[in-house]
Design a protein around this motif. Structure first.
Motif, PDB file in Angstrom:
ATOM      1  N   GLY A 115       0.806  -1.214   0.000  1.00 27.40           N
ATOM      2  CA  GLY A 115       0.000   0.000   0.000  1.00 27.40           C
ATOM      3  C   GLY A 115       0.838   1.262   0.000  1.00 27.40           C
ATOM      4  N   GLN A 116       1.977   1.241   0.706  1.00 22.92           N
ATOM      5  CA  GLN A 116       2.818   2.441   0.755  1.00 22.92           C
ATOM      6  C   GLN A 116       3.419   2.734  -0.614  1.00 22.92           C
ATOM      7  OE1 GLN A 116       5.579   2.006   3.998  1.00 22.92           O
ATOM      8  NE2 GLN A 116       3.920   1.696   5.461  1.00 22.92           N
ATOM      9  N   GLU A 118       1.887   1.737  -3.432  1.00 19.44           N
ATOM     10  CA  GLU A 118       0.736   2.140  -4.249  1.00 19.44           C
ATOM     11  C   GLU A 118       0.370   3.599  -4.007  1.00 19.44           C
ATOM     12  OE1 GLU A 118      -2.406  -0.591  -3.467  1.00 19.44           O
ATOM     13  OE2 GLU A 118      -1.774  -1.942  -5.076  1.00 19.44           O
ATOM     14  N   ALA A 119       0.461   4.019  -2.750  1.00 17.58           N
ATOM     15  CA  ALA A 119       0.130   5.404  -2.436  1.00 17.58           C
ATOM     16  C   ALA A 119       1.056   6.334  -3.207  1.00 17.58           C
ATOM     17  CB  ALA A 119       0.258   5.645  -0.930  1.00 17.58           C
ATOM     18  N   ALA A 120       2.328   5.934  -3.333  1.00 20.51           N
ATOM     19  CA  ALA A 120       3.279   6.760  -4.078  1.00 20.51           C
ATOM     20  C   ALA A 120       2.947   6.739  -5.563  1.00 20.51           C
ATOM     21  CB  ALA A 120       4.698   6.261  -3.848  1.00 20.51           C
ATOM     22  N   ARG A 121       2.592   5.553  -6.077  1.00 20.50           N
ATOM     23  CA  ARG A 121       2.202   5.465  -7.488  1.00 20.50           C
ATOM     24  C   ARG A 121       0.975   6.313  -7.751  1.00 20.50           C
ATOM     25  NH1 ARG A 121       2.992  -0.687  -7.957  1.00 20.50           N
ATOM     26  NH2 ARG A 121       5.246  -0.652  -8.193  1.00 20.50           N
ATOM     27  N   MET A 125       4.242   9.299  -8.555  1.00 25.56           N
ATOM     28  CA  MET A 125       5.698   9.223  -8.395  1.00 25.56           C
ATOM     29  C   MET A 125       6.279   8.210  -9.384  1.00 25.56           C
ATOM     30  SD  MET A 125       7.255   9.044  -4.624  1.00 25.56           S
ATOM     31  CE  MET A 125       6.602  10.136  -3.390  1.00 25.56           C
ATOM     32  N   SER A 126       7.472   8.492  -9.884  1.00 25.42           N
ATOM     33  CA  SER A 126       8.112   7.565 -10.816  1.00 25.42           C
ATOM     34  C   SER A 126       8.781   6.435 -10.036  1.00 25.42           C
ATOM     35  CB  SER A 126       9.149   8.304 -11.652  1.00 25.42           C
ATOM     36  OG  SER A 126      10.184   8.753 -10.820  1.00 25.42           O
ATOM     37  N   GLN A 132      13.911   5.356  -4.241  1.00 27.23           N
ATOM     38  CA  GLN A 132      14.786   6.231  -3.467  1.00 27.23           C
ATOM     39  C   GLN A 132      14.095   6.792  -2.224  1.00 27.23           C
ATOM     40  OE1 GLN A 132      15.702   9.757  -5.687  1.00 27.23           O
ATOM     41  NE2 GLN A 132      16.502  10.738  -3.853  1.00 27.23           N
ATOM     42  N   ARG A 133      12.804   7.162  -2.362  1.00 29.67           N
ATOM     43  CA  ARG A 133      12.144   7.872  -1.268  1.00 29.67           C
ATOM     44  C   ARG A 133      11.341   6.960  -0.343  1.00 29.67           C
ATOM     45  NH1 ARG A 133      14.006  12.290   0.236  1.00 29.67           N
ATOM     46  NH2 ARG A 133      11.975  12.768   1.138  1.00 29.67           N
ATOM     47  N   ILE A 134      10.832   5.826  -0.859  1.00 29.90           N
ATOM     48  CA  ILE A 134       9.961   4.972  -0.046  1.00 29.90           C
ATOM     49  C   ILE A 134      10.613   3.615   0.207  1.00 29.90           C
ATOM     50  CG2 ILE A 134       7.622   4.070   0.236  1.00 29.90           C
ATOM     51  CD1 ILE A 134       7.635   7.078  -0.273  1.00 29.90           C
ATOM     52  N   PRO A 137      14.292   3.818   2.177  1.00 26.22           N
ATOM     53  CA  PRO A 137      14.242   4.213   3.593  1.00 26.22           C
ATOM     54  C   PRO A 137      13.396   3.277   4.463  1.00 26.22           C
ATOM     55  CG  PRO A 137      13.420   5.996   2.161  1.00 26.22           C
ATOM     56  CD  PRO A 137      13.874   4.898   1.274  1.00 26.22           C
ATOM     57  N   VAL A 138      12.231   2.871   3.959  1.00 20.12           N
ATOM     58  CA  VAL A 138      11.379   1.992   4.772  1.00 20.12           C
ATOM     59  C   VAL A 138      12.033   0.618   4.898  1.00 20.12           C
ATOM     60  CG1 VAL A 138       9.113   0.908   4.987  1.00 20.12           C
ATOM     61  CG2 VAL A 138       9.291   3.230   4.115  1.00 20.12           C
TER      62      VAL A 138
END
Lengths: 220, 215, 257
Positions: A115-116, A118-121, A125-126, A132-134, A137-138
């Motif tokens: 889901g995290q 998918e939320a970015a998609r 977000m590319s 790089q961002r999700i 780090p996660v």
């Protein structure tokens, strides 16, 4: 017991310890980087490349580190890879550790909730940005305990480099014991030293983990 | 040039030497299972002394590189008056190191069992010994099988280190072979293949057991 | 008033292997209106919603947003990732599990898309994020990490994150299903405010009260089929199909004492 030999040999041992730490840090750093690349390939690449990488992973995990080192250090020159003991040791540690690090990253990436991503998609977000961002780090945070754990295992593997004459701590200890014939004392003290050293870095590792994951602790 | 002749010829002596690799790792895990069980019991006992002993045992054996431990045992035995062949020191060290990891594996398996099961057994009036024998252990053993196979694979690899005290297992044999043929690349590749073959078989066995348990 | 999109779903089929999750679904979603998708679990309502921003790829038929086909350049030819991202920028989505990014504060969660997707500067995005969080009543929670927020607060952050991108269409996938009952109200209130501002909203929900009072139209799905689309009054008070009637009866039995 004859411990006075240490009074005489400590500078040499200290140098050996420095070498151990150097090999460990470089081997861990490069091994982690290579492992991360492998894990990303396994996640994003096309099937044939993934299979090739998987074969590499199986081979490295299925063979002893010592044999890998021998292949690299003694077999390498026959195919034009001529390395001095120290670089050979660091390259060896890097290769040896990479599939284990890759596995750690791979399962950490799998543990990132879909889901995290998918939320970015969904906000457009590319994929590279998502990595790089999700994903990184996660994923890195959930990988941290296993990363620390395996890094500690690698500390212990560094002693094997003494067999290809990297002048690390065990190598210097052996030199000292052949010069003084104090084999038992030297190895016993070395064992105790490693025990304490590993305890200390485990503790530092755990503290580091807590600091990095502070925001995950629920405190509503 | 890569000589496939030397590569192929290396297999015979190496497979012969594999007996010692299997002996050291096999006996190592067998003895390690027994010591590991004792350490596991100690770590779960009511006695603070036993728990402390188990904690120190595990922490020392997991903290010190196996190669260093091997050297300690190898040099310690003559000093305390025990004169045994190097192979005994090798198997002994392997078993002792393995026991630390095995005791943790078993502890994990026992802790993974739902507590209610043992309570249910107690509730129908089973004696504590029977609860362990009939309910806890059978499940813990099968739960821990995959991890134990994995430990065996680690030991097969770790047994390469006993080459240092002169045991003619795969690694030592390949060193000798490389020395006499001057073809380290082919010989060590062959050695890697032998290890890989052993470990792939063990991994397959592990997957089979895991699969059977899951059903 | 916000700029609002309309959605046109036409003859959409969706398969998971041999299982057909959507069967020839057609549905018009007018601009600026609230459409609720209801139905039993497994009816395909979430799948339909997720097809609208192509998180789920539909196999046949077409979904057009303001007349523009999403996911495909032409039937059978998938759209480039870049064009898909471009379209998704104007479609906000809110998930059942909130899906906030755990390593970022509430404010950073909202600002992230503005920086990475809209190319805003960091300070500008953070200021904007603060405004959006203020609108959902979380002005005092800017620096909180998701783990330190209640479910209702997390979902409001998630709504702010979507709204900050200035979408013309908002998709809600069971936004209150993961919440404790006492937290449902605060999220529904934020959604009502959005509806009042003229946003096109598609809401998959089990909150029949919300559907009855806020929706302009309600679509009922069962087993991948769109059974009926009607006004809330039509669906709830004069259901024309027995399946709707059965569903509502079960719902009432479960929710009464």
């Amino acid at each position: 017991m004859e411990l006075s030999i240490f009074a005489h040999y400590w500078p040499m041992l200290l140098k050996g310890f420095g070498m151990t730490v150097l090999c460990w840090i470089l081997g861990t750093g490069f091994g982690m980087a290579l492992g991360l690349i492998i894990a990303l390939i396994q996640r994003y690449s096309i099937a044939p490349v993934r299979w090739l990488v998987q074969v590499y992973v199986e081979i490295i995990r299925g063979t002893p580190f010592l044999v890998q080192l021998f292949l690299l250090y003694y077999g390498g020159p026959m195919v034009g890879i001529r390395l001095d003991p120290l670089p050979a040791g660091i390259v060896g540690l890097t290769i040896y550790g990479s599939p284990y690090f890759a596995e750690i990253f791979r399962s950490a990436f799998r543990a990132v909730p879909t889901g995290q991503i998918e939320a970015a998609r969904a906000i457009g977000m590319s994929e590279p940005t998502i990595v790089q961002r999700i994903l990184l780090p996660v994923g890195l945070v959930s990988a941290l305990p296993a990363l620390v754990n395996f890094s500690i295992i690698l500390t212990k593997e560094t002693v094997i480099l003494s067999i290809i004459t990297v002048p690390e701590l065990l190598y210097q200890t052996q030199r000292m014991s052949t010069e003084t014939f104090r084999y038992l004392e030297a190895n016993l003290v070395l064992a105790l030293f490693f025990w304490v050293f590993v305890e200390i870095i485990s503790r530092i590792g755990r503290r580091f983990e807590r600091r990095i994951t502070h925001y995950l602790i629920e405190r509503p | 040039m890569f000589s496939s002749k030397i590569f192929l010829e290396s297999f015979e002596p190496l497979m012969w030497a594999a007996r010692y690799t299997l002996l050291v790792s096999g006996l190592g895990i067998a003895v390690g299972l027994v010591i590991g069980a004792l350490i596991c019991m100690a770590s779960m006992s009511k006695s603070g002394f036993l728990r402390g002993f188990a904690a120190v045992w595990v922490s020392y054996l997991r903290g010190v590189p196996m190669l260093v431990q091997l050297l300690v045992v190898y040099y310690l035995l003559p000093v305390i008056g025990i004169d045994v062949p190097a192979i005994v020191a090798a198997v002994g060290t392997t078993a002792i190191v393995a026991s630390a990891y095995i005791s943790e594996i078993w502890r994990g398996a026992i802790n993974a069992l739902p507590k209610g099961q043992a309570e249910a057994a107690v509730a129908i009036g089973m004696a504590p010994g029977d609860v362990w024998r009939r309910v806890v252990l059978p499940q813990a053993v099968s739960l821990s099988l995959p991890a134990l196979i994995n430990e065996l694979i680690l030991l097969v690899k770790a047994s390469s280190l006993v080459s240092v005290v002169g045991i003619m297992e795969i690694t030592r044999a390949s060193q000798a072979q490389a020395g006499s043929t001057f073809r380290p690349l082919e010989v060590y590749l062959a050695a890697a293949c032998v290890y890989l073959a052993i470990n792939l078989c063990l991994a397959a066995l592990g997957r089979y057991l895991e699969h059977r348990m899951a059903v | 008033m916000v700029q609002a999109s309309s959605v046109e779903v036409r003859n959409v089929d969706k398969f998971y292997g041999p299982f057909q999750a959507l069967k020839n679904v057609s549905l018009s979603i007018p601009a600026g209106k609230v459409t609720c998708l209801i139905g039993p679990s497994g009816s395909g309502k979430s799948t339909l919603l997720r097809c609208m921003n192509f998180l789920e790829e539909y196999d046949r038929g077409e979904i057009r947003i303001d007349g523009k086909l999403i996911g495909y350049d032409a039937p059978g030819r998938k759209m480039s990732a870049r064009n898909l991202r471009q379209m998704r920028r104007s479609i906000g989505m809110v998930f059942q599990q909130f899906n906030l990014w755990p390593h970022m504060t509430a404010q950073e969660n909202v600002a992230e898309g503005l920086v990475r997707v809209r190319g805003m500067s960091k300070p500008e995005a953070m200021a904007r994020a603060a405004t959006e969080l203020g609108k959902v009543g979380l002005a005092d929670k800017l620096g909180n990490y998701p783990s330190r927020l209640s479910g209702g607060q997390q979902q409001r952050v998630a709504i702010a994150r979507a709204v900050a991108m200035e979408p013309k269409l908002m998709l809600f996938d069971e936004p209150t299903s993961a919440l404790d009952p006492e937290l449902v109200g605060e999220v529904l209130n934020v959604m009502k405010a959005l509806a009042a501002a003229g946003m096109t909203m598609v809401v998959v929900t089990h909150e029949m009260g919300f559907a009855a009072h806020v929706a302009d139209q309600v679509a009922f799905l069962e087993k991948g089929e769109l059974v009926a689309v009607d006004s809330p009054a039509g669906i709830f008070h004069a259901p024309k199909d027995e399946r709707i009637w059965n569903f509502l009866r079960t719902y009432n039995e479960r929710n009464s004492f």
